[in-house]
Design a protein around this motif. Sequence first.
Motif, PDB file in Angstrom:
ATOM      1  N   UNK A 133       0.834  -1.206   0.000  1.00 45.77           N
ATOM      2  CA  UNK A 133       0.000   0.000   0.000  1.00 45.77           C
ATOM      3  C   UNK A 133       0.867   1.254   0.000  1.00 45.77           C
ATOM      4  N   UNK A 134       1.923   1.251   0.791  1.00 49.57           N
ATOM      5  CA  UNK A 134       2.816   2.418   0.866  1.00 49.57           C
ATOM      6  C   UNK A 134       3.580   2.630  -0.446  1.00 49.57           C
ATOM      7  N   UNK A 135       3.872   1.553  -1.158  1.00 51.78           N
ATOM      8  CA  UNK A 135       4.530   1.684  -2.470  1.00 51.78           C
ATOM      9  C   UNK A 135       3.574   2.324  -3.472  1.00 51.78           C
ATOM     10  N   UNK A 136       2.299   1.884  -3.446  1.00 52.77           N
ATOM     11  CA  UNK A 136       1.305   2.475  -4.346  1.00 52.77           C
ATOM     12  C   UNK A 136       1.125   3.967  -4.039  1.00 52.77           C
ATOM     13  N   UNK A 137       1.116   4.294  -2.732  1.00 56.16           N
ATOM     14  CA  UNK A 137       0.911   5.690  -2.318  1.00 56.16           C
ATOM     15  C   UNK A 137       2.138   6.554  -2.588  1.00 56.16           C
ATOM     16  N   UNK A 138       3.321   5.927  -2.650  1.00 58.24           N
ATOM     17  CA  UNK A 138       4.539   6.686  -2.918  1.00 58.24           C
ATOM     18  C   UNK A 138       5.387   6.944  -1.695  1.00 58.24           C
ATOM     19  N   UNK A 139       5.025   6.369  -0.551  1.00 52.93           N
ATOM     20  CA  UNK A 139       5.799   6.555   0.674  1.00 52.93           C
ATOM     21  C   UNK A 139       6.931   5.545   0.801  1.00 52.93           C
ATOM     22  N   UNK A 140       6.955   4.585  -0.098  1.00 52.09           N
ATOM     23  CA  UNK A 140       7.975   3.538  -0.101  1.00 52.09           C
ATOM     24  C   UNK A 140       8.325   3.255  -1.559  1.00 52.09           C
ATOM     25  N   UNK A 141       9.603   2.962  -1.830  1.00 52.89           N
ATOM     26  CA  UNK A 141      10.026   2.614  -3.195  1.00 52.89           C
ATOM     27  C   UNK A 141      10.378   1.133  -3.248  1.00 52.89           C
ATOM     28  N   UNK A 142       9.943   0.419  -4.294  1.00 53.58           N
ATOM     29  CA  UNK A 142      10.293  -1.002  -4.398  1.00 53.58           C
ATOM     30  C   UNK A 142      11.748  -1.174  -4.822  1.00 53.58           C
ATOM     31  N   UNK A 143      12.320  -2.319  -4.506  1.00 52.55           N
ATOM     32  CA  UNK A 143      13.678  -2.638  -4.970  1.00 52.55           C
ATOM     33  C   UNK A 143      13.653  -2.988  -6.453  1.00 52.55           C
ATOM     34  N   UNK A 144      12.530  -3.572  -6.893  1.00 51.62           N
ATOM     35  CA  UNK A 144      12.375  -3.919  -8.308  1.00 51.62           C
ATOM     36  C   UNK A 144      10.897  -3.979  -8.630  1.00 51.62           C
ATOM     37  N   UNK A 145      10.586  -3.952  -9.938  1.00 48.51           N
ATOM     38  CA  UNK A 145       9.197  -4.024 -10.368  1.00 48.51           C
ATOM     39  C   UNK A 145       8.653  -2.677 -10.814  1.00 48.51           C
ATOM     40  N   UNK A 146       7.424  -2.698 -11.351  1.00 43.05           N
ATOM     41  CA  UNK A 146       6.792  -1.479 -11.851  1.00 43.05           C
ATOM     42  C   UNK A 146       5.384  -1.336 -11.282  1.00 43.05           C
ATOM     43  N   UNK A 147       4.939  -0.082 -11.166  1.00 44.98           N
ATOM     44  CA  UNK A 147       3.570   0.234 -10.774  1.00 44.98           C
ATOM     45  C   UNK A 147       3.072   1.304 -11.742  1.00 44.98           C
ATOM     46  N   UNK A 148       1.993   0.987 -12.464  1.00 47.15           N
ATOM     47  CA  UNK A 148       1.454   1.959 -13.420  1.00 47.15           C
ATOM     48  C   UNK A 148      -0.015   2.223 -13.126  1.00 47.15           C
ATOM     49  N   UNK A 149      -0.449   3.453 -13.389  1.00 46.66           N
ATOM     50  CA  UNK A 149      -1.845   3.851 -13.244  1.00 46.66           C
ATOM     51  C   UNK A 149      -2.313   4.359 -14.598  1.00 46.66           C
ATOM     52  N   UNK A 150      -3.317   3.707 -15.155  1.00 47.44           N
ATOM     53  CA  UNK A 150      -3.791   4.036 -16.507  1.00 47.44           C
ATOM     54  C   UNK A 150      -2.641   4.029 -17.511  1.00 47.44           C
ATOM     55  N   UNK A 151      -1.704   3.106 -17.328  1.00 50.01           N
ATOM     56  CA  UNK A 151      -0.590   2.959 -18.255  1.00 50.01           C
ATOM     57  C   UNK A 151       0.585   3.864 -18.000  1.00 50.01           C
TER      58      UNK A 151
END
Length: 330
Positions: free
Chosen positions: A44-62
């Motif tokens: 949830x914090x990665x989606x919100x932007x309070x945490x960064x993943x070590x790897x992977x992608x998160x896209x909203x509407x592309x």
Amino acid sequence: MLSITGVSRSFGEVRALDDVSLEIASGEFFALLGPSGCGKTTLLRIIAGFEAPDSGTVTLDGSDLLGVPPNKRPINLMFQSYALFPHLSVEKNIGYGLAREGLPKAEIRRRVSEVLDTVGLGAVANRRPHQLSGGQRQRVALARAIVKRPRLLLLDEPLSALDRQVRAEMQIELKRLQHEVGITFVVVTHDQEEAMSLADRIAVLEAGTVRQVAPPVELYARPADRFVAGFVGSNNILPAETAVRLGLVPAGTTSLLTVRPENVRVGDGAGTLTGTVLDTVFHGGSSRIAVGVDGLAEPILATRPGAPTVSVGDEVRVSWAPEDAVLVPA
């Protein structure tokens, strides 16, 4: 609408998320369900932007979200503590984010008024948070989150601070509100009942991995593995050798047999297994009966309507219809 692909995150030696991939549709009420420490809040914090993943992608509407700071994302996060300003009225709490954006006062008043009506707080608009009930404070936090019209609203254990009766009322209210405002909701919870009553689909997480994603009915009726079978609702999980002995699976099968308590019949007639009643609990509208069976480490649980018809110490038979038994990988 929201696409999470191959997201991993570690904190020292602890791997909080391990190659997590999910797709969440526009207008969906989506739940992240799992025990404490399974990684759901980190996601949830990665989606919100309070945490960064070590790897992977998160896209909203592309569009890539990971390069966008939290305050620039079309996403709002409603905190477990509600985080209301104690010195501001309900009205000013709700309009705070709009004022920070510099919207005209008339526009702020109009939007706040609309949202107050939506959440049913028009009569307490001038009160301070300490003058409100827990359910009302929860509504203020929700109103403040949706007044900015985010594409996505994230809710972290939103009902955990409420007592049982208010929580049940707010589950209905949350569902109604989500349909009315048309915003995609993603809720984090460890409460299976909450997830089942709210969500269109549920992702079950355990030890940083996604074990199953499915609508509530499918998740309950057809768990993908032993963890889901045991975590989502009550379940009787029988070893493979018992299933083989009962002739339900061929010899050599390693799958576990699962049967929900409401599908177990208890009586003194013909049955699948013979055991002794260890305990009975009356819940008002239904009863829970525990039957000890030789060779099984755990008692067989059965749920039936009304008061118990057996007593502790009775020898009984337990059975179930073959179609109510579900095999899961060991």
